[in-house]
Design an enzyme around this catalytic site. Structure first.
Site: not given
Ligand code: AG3
Length: 286
Positions: A106, A138, A156, A159, A163
């Site tokens: 992370e 990174d 995970d 978008d 970053p």
């Molecule tokens: N991970 C994905 C968030 C994406 C939101 N995007 C969207 N709605 N298009 C976030 C961290 C979850 N652990």
């Protein structure tokens, strides 16, 4: 007047949350982070104006992104998580008894610290799990330099802006391909394709050049609005996905005796069914 938060992820349209207490607001140096209470969704975390997670619906996303690849693989022992600072993916990964080691990379230590404090149920202690190894660094550097190899790699991310952007580039996918074991599976958050079709097309095209099998699986996460979310899937062996049977998945799932709230073997199989507009975009991209 009650305060509200309007998501700015999609130009011209966005969901609005009533904001109760603001629990935290900070410029981390990497991104703008906001945590607040909402009467319906509980705690909500937004990064740069995009909802990342809520305490009410996080299980849909974390269970799908983790267990679809993990139960598609016959015996996943070594797992790599890129991003995922709230710990929700890590919590689901450590439920797999056959796991030997999970490494999480992370970039933003502040996200981990804040989520431990404000979203303790997301990680549920998993950051201290004996099989978990946390690296602050990174992700793109890591996959391009590490000597370790993995059976499953889960991205995970946010978008593709800020970053998170690098986690959708060819260079990242090349790194993933380089440290995935034969028969390994890569899965990644890829946005809601009804509104972000270009991102799906790009990812599919890039992954298709590096992997024998590139596709998506899907989940309808209530606060990732705009239709079902697409999760990228890539592996060097098309048979893993194409010849997967409900029986095999059910057997693997039952053997772990784990509790899930969204995921089950029928959902697993159905998750690979793609709407035609996404299928068409993939066909055009490849
Ligand atoms: N991970 C994905 C968030 C994406 C939101 N995007 C969207 N709605 N298009 C976030 C961290 C979850 N652990």
């Amino acid at each position: 007047m009650t305060a509200s938060f309007r998501e700015t992820l999609h130009p011209g349209w966005g969901q609005t949350f009533e904001v109760g207490d603001i629990l935290f607001e900070l410029d981390t140096g990497h991104q703008h982070l906001l945590i607040f209470e909402n009467p319906l969704f509980g705690r909500v975390m937004a990064l740069d104006g995009a909802v990342q997670t809520t305490s009410r619906d996080e299980f849909v996303y974390h269970e799908t992104l983790t267990h679809v690849p993990m139960f598609s693989h016959p015996d996943p022992k070594r797992v790599l998580i890129i991003g995922g600072g709230d710990g929700g993916i890590l919590r689901e990964v450590v439920k797999h008894p056959g796991l030997e080691q999970v490494t999480q990379v992370e970039i933003d230590a502040a996200v981990i610290d804040l989520c431990k404090q404000y979203f303790p149920a997301h990680s549920d202690g998993a950051f201290d799990h004996p099989k978990a190894h946390i690296v602050i660094g990174d992700g793109i550097e890591f996959v391009n330099t590490t000597d370790e190899r993995f059976d499953i790699i889960l991205s995970d991310s946010t978008d593709p802006m800020g970053p998170g952007e690098v986690l959708f580039t060819e260079r990242f996918y090349q790194g993933v391909a380089r440290c995935l074991n034969p028969g390994g599976i890569f899965a990644a958050q890829n946005g809601v394709p009804f509104l972000q079709l270009e991102e799906a097309r790009n990812a599919h095209q890039r992954l298709g050049q590096l992997f024998a099998d590139a596709s998506f699986f899907m989940a309808a996460v209530p606060t990732y609005v705009g239709g079902a979310m697409a999760l990228a899937w890539a592996s060097d062996d098309p048979a893993i996905r194409e010849q997967l049977s409900l029986d095999a998945v059910s057997q693997r799932y039952r053997a772990t005796a784990m509790q899930t709230r969204y995921y089950n073997p029928a959902i697993h199989m159905a998750a690979f069914a793609l709407p035609q507009y996404l299928q068409d975009a993939c066909d055009q991209a490849s």
